[in-house]
Design an enzyme around this catalytic site. Structure first.
Site, PDB file in Angstrom:
ATOM      1  N   LYS A 116       0.828  -1.209   0.000  1.00 24.09           N
ATOM      2  CA  LYS A 116       0.000   0.000   0.000  1.00 24.09           C
ATOM      3  C   LYS A 116       0.859   1.255   0.000  1.00 24.09           C
ATOM      4  O   LYS A 116       0.582   2.206  -0.717  1.00 24.09           O
ATOM      5  CB  LYS A 116      -0.942   0.008   1.207  1.00 24.09           C
ATOM      6  CG  LYS A 116      -2.039  -1.031   1.085  1.00 24.09           C
ATOM      7  CD  LYS A 116      -3.141  -0.826   2.102  1.00 24.09           C
ATOM      8  CE  LYS A 116      -4.183  -1.942   1.957  1.00 24.09           C
ATOM      9  NZ  LYS A 116      -5.139  -1.971   3.056  1.00 24.09           N
ATOM     10  N   LYS A 200      -8.877 -12.469  -6.357  1.00 30.05           N
ATOM     11  CA  LYS A 200      -9.831 -12.686  -5.265  1.00 30.05           C
ATOM     12  C   LYS A 200     -10.958 -11.649  -5.341  1.00 30.05           C
ATOM     13  O   LYS A 200     -10.725 -10.500  -5.710  1.00 30.05           O
ATOM     14  CB  LYS A 200      -9.017 -12.533  -3.976  1.00 30.05           C
ATOM     15  CG  LYS A 200      -9.757 -12.537  -2.710  1.00 30.05           C
ATOM     16  CD  LYS A 200      -8.774 -12.451  -1.556  1.00 30.05           C
ATOM     17  CE  LYS A 200      -9.101 -11.198  -0.777  1.00 30.05           C
ATOM     18  NZ  LYS A 200      -8.558 -11.142   0.561  1.00 30.05           N
ATOM     19  N   LYS A 203     -13.587  -5.544  -3.011  1.00 27.16           N
ATOM     20  CA  LYS A 203     -14.254  -4.286  -3.301  1.00 27.16           C
ATOM     21  C   LYS A 203     -13.468  -3.467  -4.328  1.00 27.16           C
ATOM     22  O   LYS A 203     -14.028  -2.722  -5.111  1.00 27.16           O
ATOM     23  CB  LYS A 203     -14.380  -3.502  -1.990  1.00 27.16           C
ATOM     24  CG  LYS A 203     -15.265  -2.309  -2.030  1.00 27.16           C
ATOM     25  CD  LYS A 203     -15.515  -1.821  -0.611  1.00 27.16           C
ATOM     26  CE  LYS A 203     -14.346  -1.024  -0.064  1.00 27.16           C
ATOM     27  NZ  LYS A 203     -14.399   0.391  -0.456  1.00 27.16           N
TER      28      LYS A 203
END
Ligand code: TRP
Length: 345
Positions: A116, A200, A203
């Site tokens: 991230k 996977k 969202k």
């Protein structure tokens, strides 16, 4: 004679209006069944979601929505503790104590943080994001949790929680913390993106790639119909060669409770469209009662808040005691009555 059951802890971030099928099968369904075997403590971890800076109205709304969906899916506040993380201040307090025994290098090795932060750059990355895994360790250790049901992506964070617990025991004496065991959800509950079956379900995946608990039946059916499969008609379970069809079969099996082989047998010689149409019915049937119950909870926010306040009160009883025990080992003075009771207990 009843022996006290071991305690399980898990948390979910309030980062979406609706949970999706991946959360539902990967997390919630396990959490619900854990209630028969463990004393369960489940938290909507709002402090964690602050690390990505959502706007205040969204976090408020999503905290309630997430809790409502958990209740609707079968988390039973009479048997389990369901609470909002920020309502129990010891989460933040224990994080500080754990910060002081965590190596900077150790925290820097967390792959989720590395991924991230490398995308966002150092200036766009908060210290909160860096500290996220330590807050997660605090969540777990604060309840003396023996077992933590989580997805594969949380394995490294769980390892850190274990290391920190073991370190506390080595440094401050046995019994300072319980070393938690991960329970990684079984592969049968791994749900892939409908539009990109190599990834996977998440969202942040492709538009149309997720099935959301709160979606109306029409939207669910449309998304399943549009799911990526491959050119050949044959329906068989082969995740490497046929990831799209295999994902649909996994979903079908998980929601219907029927083995994949049986479903494959039933659709032998049939078209993918058949499978998709029937799967849409299976998904709608599974989601509708949860969506309707969620809407019921959301229609009465005062009642929902009361359930969460009760959960926070029960969570606080445990958290106050455990925090006081650990703080005492660190050498912090007891906090009057509450602290002394805790340190003795
Ligand atoms: N980091 C977890 C996730 O994103 C959420 C979480 C926060 C959690 N605290 C926790 C999970 C404690 C298990 C135990 O899925």
């Amino acid at each position: 004679m009843s022996t006290p059951r071991s305690r399980a802890f898990s948390g979910i971030q309030p980062t979406a209006d609706s949970l999706h099928l991946g959360n539902f099968l990967g997390a919630l369904v396990n959490w619900v069944s854990f209630q028969d075997r463990f004393e369960c403590v489940y938290s909507v971890v709002d402090l964690h979601s602050l690390t990505v800076g959502p706007d205040p109205a969204a976090i408020r709304d999503r905290t309630r929505r997430t809790a409502a969906q958990m209740l609707a899916a079968g988390i039973d506040p009479a048997r389990s503790i369901l609470f909002v993380q920020s309502h129990v201040p010891q989460h933040a307090e224990l994080t500080w104590l754990l910060n002081c025994v965590t190596g900077f290098g150790e925290a820097s090795r967390m792959t989720q943080f590395k991924d991230k932060s490398s995308k966002q750059g150092a200036e766009g990355t908060t210290v909160g994001l860096f500290d996220y895994p330590i807050l997660m360790a605090a969540d777990i250790l604060l309840y003396d949790a023996a077992i933590v049901p989580v997805g594969e992506d949380q394995r490294q964070h769980l390892e850190l929680s274990r290391d920190l617990a073991a370190r506390l025991n080595a440094r401050y004496g046995e019994g300072t913390a319980i070393v938690p065991e991960p329970y990684i959800v079984p592969a049968t509950a791994k749900i892939q993106d409908l539009q990109d079956p190599a990834a996977k379900m998440s969202k942040s995946g492709r538009p149309g790639g997720i099935l959301e608990l709160m979606d109306p039946p029409k939207v669910l059916a449309k998304r399943i119909k549009a799911a990526v499969t491959d050119g050949e008609t044959e329906i068989r379970y082969d995740p490497a060669a046929k990831p799209g069809v295999s994902n649909l079969l996994t979903i079908y099996s998980a929601l219907s409770g029927r083995p994949v082989e049986q479903i494959v047998e039933e659709y032998r010689g049939k078209m993918c469209g058949h499978l998709k149409a029937d799967l849409a019915d299976v998904v709608v049937e599974a989601f509708t009662p949860v969506r309707e119950k969620t809407e019921g909870y959301l229609a009465d926010p005062a009642q929902l808040d009361a359930i969460l306040a009760d959960g926070a009160a029960r969570a606080s009883q445990i958290a106050t005691r455990v925090h006081a025990r650990i703080a005492d080992r660190f050498g912090l003075l007891p906090r009057g009555e509450t602290g002394r009771r805790g340190a003795d207990g």
